[in-house]
Design a protein around this motif. Structure first.
Motif, PDB file in Angstrom:
ATOM      1  N   GLN A 350     -22.552  26.572 -21.256  1.00  0.00           N
ATOM      2  CA  GLN A 350     -23.888  26.544 -20.671  1.00  0.00           C
ATOM      3  C   GLN A 350     -24.295  25.114 -20.304  1.00  0.00           C
ATOM      4  N   GLY A 351     -23.965  24.158 -21.182  1.00  0.00           N
ATOM      5  CA  GLY A 351     -24.271  22.759 -20.887  1.00  0.00           C
ATOM      6  C   GLY A 351     -23.535  22.269 -19.653  1.00  0.00           C
ATOM      7  N   ALA A 353     -22.553  24.150 -17.167  1.00  0.00           N
ATOM      8  CA  ALA A 353     -23.171  24.821 -16.020  1.00  0.00           C
ATOM      9  C   ALA A 353     -24.441  24.108 -15.602  1.00  0.00           C
ATOM     10  N   GLU A 354     -25.253  23.692 -16.584  1.00  0.00           N
ATOM     11  CA  GLU A 354     -26.494  22.983 -16.276  1.00  0.00           C
ATOM     12  C   GLU A 354     -26.206  21.654 -15.577  1.00  0.00           C
ATOM     13  N   MET A 355     -25.198  20.950 -16.055  1.00  0.00           N
ATOM     14  CA  MET A 355     -24.838  19.687 -15.426  1.00  0.00           C
ATOM     15  C   MET A 355     -24.349  19.932 -13.998  1.00  0.00           C
ATOM     16  N   SER A 356     -23.484  20.933 -13.817  1.00  0.00           N
ATOM     17  CA  SER A 356     -22.909  21.212 -12.504  1.00  0.00           C
ATOM     18  C   SER A 356     -23.969  21.638 -11.502  1.00  0.00           C
ATOM     19  N   ASN A 357     -24.984  22.345 -11.973  1.00  0.00           N
ATOM     20  CA  ASN A 357     -26.013  22.865 -11.081  1.00  0.00           C
ATOM     21  C   ASN A 357     -27.162  21.890 -10.838  1.00  0.00           C
ATOM     22  N   ASP A 358     -27.167  20.785 -11.551  1.00  0.00           N
ATOM     23  CA  ASP A 358     -28.231  19.796 -11.388  1.00  0.00           C
ATOM     24  C   ASP A 358     -28.064  19.101 -10.029  1.00  0.00           C
ATOM     25  N   TYR A 481     -23.788  11.376 -18.841  1.00  0.00           N
ATOM     26  CA  TYR A 481     -23.096  12.296 -19.741  1.00  0.00           C
ATOM     27  C   TYR A 481     -21.863  11.616 -20.324  1.00  0.00           C
ATOM     28  N   ARG A 498     -24.900  15.230 -23.224  1.00  0.00           N
ATOM     29  CA  ARG A 498     -25.885  14.489 -22.425  1.00  0.00           C
ATOM     30  C   ARG A 498     -26.256  13.241 -23.219  1.00  0.00           C
ATOM     31  N   GLU A 501     -31.111  10.881 -20.310  1.00  0.00           N
ATOM     32  CA  GLU A 501     -31.715  11.394 -19.080  1.00  0.00           C
ATOM     33  C   GLU A 501     -31.829  10.275 -18.045  1.00  0.00           C
TER      34      GLU A 501
END
Length: 546
Positions: A350-351, A353-358, A481, A498, A501
Motif C-alpha cells: 500500500q505504501g 502504491a501511494e508513492m507511485s500514485n503521488d 523516501y 517515507r 515529506e
C-alpha cells in the motif's frame, strides 16, 4: 609545506590572466615560463610579471618544449624556497575549482604526487581519447601497476625534493612526453601517486601545441625507453614500489577490478550454463580477487568486525566477496530477462502504491546495501521511464559497458553526475514536477572531495555521509523516501520508508539540519545492515574521513 604554482606557456594567453588570478586568490606564488611564445602572446604574458604580487615571468628565447619549461620552473621554485609545486596548463582546460581538494590531498600526503584524473565532457577530440588509452596501457606495463590512472594530465602537485633528485640523476623528456615520463620515473623511486577526478574541457577556440606526428613519435620512443629501462631495473623498481596512501582507499579512487573480456566471459558462461553453473565457474575467480584485493579485503573485514561484533574468518570474508559477485550476476540476469518479477516481495504494497500514485514525484535515497539495482531492472517499461538514477559510473565502467551491450535499456534515464550544477538541478526539478522519481545513493561521499559531508555515528564510530541527498531534496521540494532491497534466501524483500515529506534547511541552522538528516539516515542504514552484513557492498574504509 610551501606551495607555489608553475604555468608553462607557448602561445597560450587568452585565459592565462584569469588562471593567475585564481591561483593568487588561493595564496600561491606563480611562476610563468614563457617557452618562446610569438606575438601577441609574448607581450601579453610579459605584462603579467609583477614581483610585488608574487607573479614571476621567465622567458625562454627559443621554444624548447613543455618539459624544459617545467624544469626551469622547478629550479626557480626550489631557489625561492618552495617545497611543492603545482603544475597548471595555460590553456584553461582544467577545472580550478578542484584546486582546494588537490592542495588538501598534498598537505595530508606531502611525499606523494597528487595528480588530476580527467573527467571529460563531449568536447574531447576522439583521437585524443584513443591516444590516452594507448598511453594508459603502456604506463600500467611500465609501472606493473594500475595506480596511475592518467599520466598525461597537466594539473598536479609535485614534491620538489623528489623531483629535484630525479632531474639531477636522470633525463626527462623535453616536450609533450614530459608529463608521463616524470610520473612514471617518480613511481619507480617510491613516490606514491594519488589521483583526483577533475573536470576537463576542450574549448571550441582552443589552440593545441600537440604535433600529431612529432609528439606521437616522441611519446612512442619514450614508452619504448621506459619499457626497456623497467626490464633492466626490475629488482630496484620492485624494491621501491610506493606505499599506498590511506586516502587512496577512498571509494571513488578505487579502480574497477576485472577486465571487460573477463566480465564478458562470465556473461557468456551464464548464457550457456545458467545461474548455478556460472556461480561454480565464478567461485575460483572470486577467490582470486579476494586473495589479491588487499584494500577491499581489509575494508570488508573492518565492516564485518563492526557488524558481527567479532572478526570474520576467511570463509566469511570470501562469502562477502561472493555475495557481491552474485549480486552483479543477478542484476545482469534481470536486465537480460532471465529473472522472474515475482522474485521480489514488496513489503507494505500500500505504501508503494501511494508513492507511485503521488503526482508530485519524489526523491528516493538508496544505498550499496542489498540489491536495489535488481528492483530497478525488474520494473516494467512505464515505471522505469519515471525513474532517473543519479550515478557515478567511472569505477564500474566495464560492467556498465557489458550491461548496455546485452540490454540497451539498462542505460535508460541513467544520469552520470560528478558535480551538480544549476542546469542539472533545473532538469531534475522539471522531472520531479512531471511526476518522476529521482534516485540517489546516500552512502557515498562526493567524488571530488569530502567537504560536503557530515560525520555521524555509524556502527560505533563516526563515518562520513554526504550532504548531497538532503540538499537535493530541499532544492527539489518533494517527498523523500528510503528504499532497501535485501536478499532473503532465493527471494528479495523490497522495503520503502517515507523519510520526510519535505527537506527543510533553514539558512541559520543549515549545517545542523544537514547533520540531523544524515544521522537519521545512518541509523536506518545501520538497522538494515545488521539484518545481513554480508550484503554490504562498500568495499572501502567507510570510517575514513576523506
Amino acid at each position: 609545506m610551501k606551495l607555489c604554482a608553475i604555468i608553462p606557456s607557448y602561445n597560450h594567453y587568452k585565459v592565462l590572466g584569469s588562471i593567475v588570478k585564481r591561483l593568487r586568490e588561493c595564496g600561491l606564488s606563480v611562476f610563468i615560463i614563457d617557452d618562446g611564445s610569438n606575438e601577441p602572446a609574448r607581450s601579453i604574458i610579459a605584462a603579467l610579471h609583477n614581483e610585488g604580487a608574487d607573479i614571476i615571468v621567465r622567458r625562454l628565447d627559443v621554444n624548447q618544449g613543455k618539459g624544459v619549461a617545467m624544469q626551469e620552473g622547478f629550479r626557480m621554485a626550489v631557489a625561492a624556497g618552495f617545497t611543492h609545486a603545482l603544475q597548471v596548463d595555460a590553456d584553461g582546460q582544467h577545472d580550478l575549482d578542484a584546486l582546494p581538494r588537490l592542495m588538501a590531498l598534498s598537505e595530508a600526503n606531502p611525499e606523494a604526487i597528487i595528480s588530476g584524473q580527467p573527467i571529460y565532457d563531449a568536447s574531447v577530440p576522439k583521437n585524443r581519447k584513443i591516444g590516452r588509452r594507448v598511453t594508459h596501457l603502456w604506463v600500467w606495463i611500465e609501472t606493473l601497476s594500475f595506480r596511475i590512472t592518467d599520466s598525461m594530465c597537466g594539473f598536479r602537485i609535485y614534491p620538489l625534493a623528489a623531483v629535484q633528485k630525479l632531474i639531477a640523476e636522470e633525463h626527462i623528456g623535453d616536450r609533450m612526453e614530459f608529463d608521463t615520463e616524470i610520473i612514471v620515473r617518480l613511481f619507480w623511486r617510491g613516490v606514491a601517486p594519488i589521483m583526483l577526478p577533475v573536470k576537463v574541457v576542450y574549448p571550441a577556440d582552443n589552440m593545441s601545441n600537440f604535433d600529431l606526428l612529432q609528439d606521437n613519435w616522441r611519446i612512442s620512443r619514450m614508452h619504448m625507453r621506459l619499457f626497456l629501462t623497467m626490464l633492466l631495473r626490475l629488482p630496484s623498481i620492485l624494491k621501491h614500489r610506493p606505499p599506498r596512501p590511506a586516502l587512496a582507499d577512498r571509494w571513488a579512487n578505487l579502480g574497477e577490478r576485472g577486465a571487460y573480456w573477463g566480465l564478458r566471459f562470465c556473461a557468456m558462461t551464464y548464457k550457456v550454463l545458467g545461474r548455478q553453473g556460472c556461480r561454480i565457474v565464478m567461485a575460483p575467480i572470486v577467490f582470486y580477487f579476494y586473495l589479491t584485493g588487499t584494500v577491499r579485503r581489509r575494508a570488508s573485514r573492518q565492516f564485518l568486525t563492526r557488524a558481527l561484533k567479532r572478526p570474520p574468518n576467511v570463509v566469511e570474508g570470501y562469502r562477502h566477496f561472493m555475495n557481491f559477485a552474485m549480486r552483479a550476476l543477478d542484476v545482469f540476469i534481470a536486465w537480460t530477462g532471465g529473472m522472474p518479477s515475482d522474485v521480489i516481495e514488496t513489503i507494505d504494497p500500500q505504501g508503494f502504491a501511494e508513492m507511485s500514485n503521488d503526482p508530485r514525484g519524489g526523491l528516493i535515497v538508496v544505498s550499496h546495501l542489498g540489491n536495489v539495482n535488481l528492483a530497478h531492472a525488474l520494473l516494467d517499461e512505464n515505471a522505469r521511464a519515471r525513474i532517473t538514477v543519479l550515478t557515478h559510473t567511472r569505477h564500474a565502467a566495464n560492467y556498465n559497458r557489458l550491461l548496455r551491450e546485452f540490454c540497451p535499456d539498462a542505460a535508460m534515464n541513467i544520469l552520470q553526475v560528478t558535480e551538480m550544477g544549476p542546469e542539472t538541478i533545473i532538469d531534475l526539478k522539471q522531472r520531479v514536477e512531471s511526476g518522476s522519481r529521482i534516485v540517489i545513493a546516500g552512502d557515498r561521499t562526493p567524488v571530488t572531495g569530502g567537504e560536503h559531508m557530515a560525520l555521524v555515528p555509524f556502527f560505533g564510530a563516526e563515518a562520513a555521509f554526504p550532504h548531497g541527498p538532503w540538499v537535493l531534496g530541499g532544492l527539489l521540494d518533494c517527498p523523500v523516501y528510503l528504499l532497501f532491497c535485501l536478499q532473503d534466501g532465493d527471494r528479495y524483500r523490497l522495503t520503502m520508508e517515507r523519510f520526510a515529506e519535505r527537506i527543510n534547511l533553514p539558512r541559520a541552522t543549515r549545517e545542523e539540519s544537514l547533520r540531523a538528516y544524515a544521522t537519521r539516515y545512518a541509523l536506518r542504514l545501520e538497522h538494515y545492515a545488521v539484518m545481513d552484513p554480508f550484503q554490504w557492498y562498500n568495499f572501502f574504509d567507510f570510517w575514513a574521513h576523506v
